[in-house]
Write an enzyme that holds these catalytic residues in place. Structure first.
Site, PDB file in Angstrom:
ATOM      1  N   GLY A  18      12.168 -85.350   9.891  1.00  8.90           N
ATOM      2  CA  GLY A  18      13.194 -84.380  10.266  1.00  8.90           C
ATOM      3  C   GLY A  18      14.544 -85.056  10.323  1.00  8.90           C
ATOM      4  N   CYS A  19      15.362 -84.616  11.224  1.00  8.31           N
ATOM      5  CA  CYS A  19      16.718 -85.149  11.379  1.00  8.31           C
ATOM      6  C   CYS A  19      16.660 -86.639  11.714  1.00  8.31           C
ATOM      7  CB  CYS A  19      17.427 -84.387  12.492  1.00  8.31           C
ATOM      8  SG  CYS A  19      19.018 -85.088  12.947  1.00  8.31           S
ATOM      9  N   PHE A  20      17.395 -87.433  10.963  1.00  4.80           N
ATOM     10  CA  PHE A  20      17.335 -88.876  11.222  1.00  4.80           C
ATOM     11  C   PHE A  20      17.968 -89.272  12.540  1.00  4.80           C
ATOM     12  CE2 PHE A  20      20.606 -89.365   7.506  1.00  4.80           C
ATOM     13  CZ  PHE A  20      21.650 -88.842   8.257  1.00  4.80           C
ATOM     14  N   TRP A  21      18.823 -88.447  13.108  1.00  3.58           N
ATOM     15  CA  TRP A  21      19.404 -88.761  14.424  1.00  3.58           C
ATOM     16  C   TRP A  21      18.296 -88.844  15.476  1.00  3.58           C
ATOM     17  CZ3 TRP A  21      23.635 -84.425  14.385  1.00  3.58           C
ATOM     18  CH2 TRP A  21      24.640 -84.752  13.475  1.00  3.58           C
TER      19      TRP A  21
END
Length: 185
Positions: A18-21
């Protein structure tokens, strides 16, 4: 393309969940992980920008590439954290983030990582740990392009931003409870 210089004791793993953050924030806390970089992998465009990756047309996934010390944290432990901190049963989606760039994927760097990833996935599916089959791709690593500087260390630098407060913080709180024994001291 980013190349990480390692000594003989350090190894590299590349995960998309998903979102790399979110993924970066989790793995930065793991004891034995020396470095985490957010970036893009698995696509057909060289040196893609965030905007290009978000279009879904480059074939890249948002990933983190981490350098770790296997004497402190094994690849199997990294897999446990990977599968325990996202939903590997949703195709091209994590929460509200939708598109192939948010797919669940392991880009293996050697035959051992491939073997361990496939065995762990098979074991999880057989155990019924998830209500639906795991759709995580297990594919050979080919490239990694470091994301723009403003994506690096995002949660630590922007913890009060709405996305961080509402999406990443609850994930981090759960991660710290479930994986307390894996945290940096």
């Amino acid at each position: 393309m980013s190349e990480i210089a390692t000594n003989d004791s350090l190894q590299i793993a590349t995960f998309g969940s998903g979102c790399f953050w979110c993924t970066e924030a989790v793995f930065q806390q793991v004891d034995g992980v020396a470095k985490v970089e957010s970036g893009y992998s698995g696509g057909k465009v060289k040196n893609p920008t965030y905007r290009e990756v978000c279009s879904g047309l480059t074939g890249h996934a948002e990933v983190i590439q981490l350098t770790y010390d296997p004497a402190k944290v094994s690849f199997e432990e990294l897999l446990e954290i990977f599968w325990g901190t996202h939903d590997p049963t949703t195709l091209n989606r994590q929460g509200a983030d939708e598109g192939t760039q948010y797919r669940s994927v392991i880009f293996y760097h050697n035959a051992e990582q491939k073997k361990l990833s496939e065995e762990y996935k098979k074991k999880l599916d057989a155990s019924g740990a998830f209500n639906n089959p795991i759709v995580t791709e297990i594919t050979p690593f080919t490239n990694f392009y470091k994301a723009e500087d403003y994506h690096q260390n995002y949660y630590n630098l922007n913890g009060s931003a709405p996305y961080c407060s509402f999406v990443i913080k609850p994930k981090m709180d759960k991660f710290k409870k479930v994986f307390a024994d894996k945290l940096k001291k």
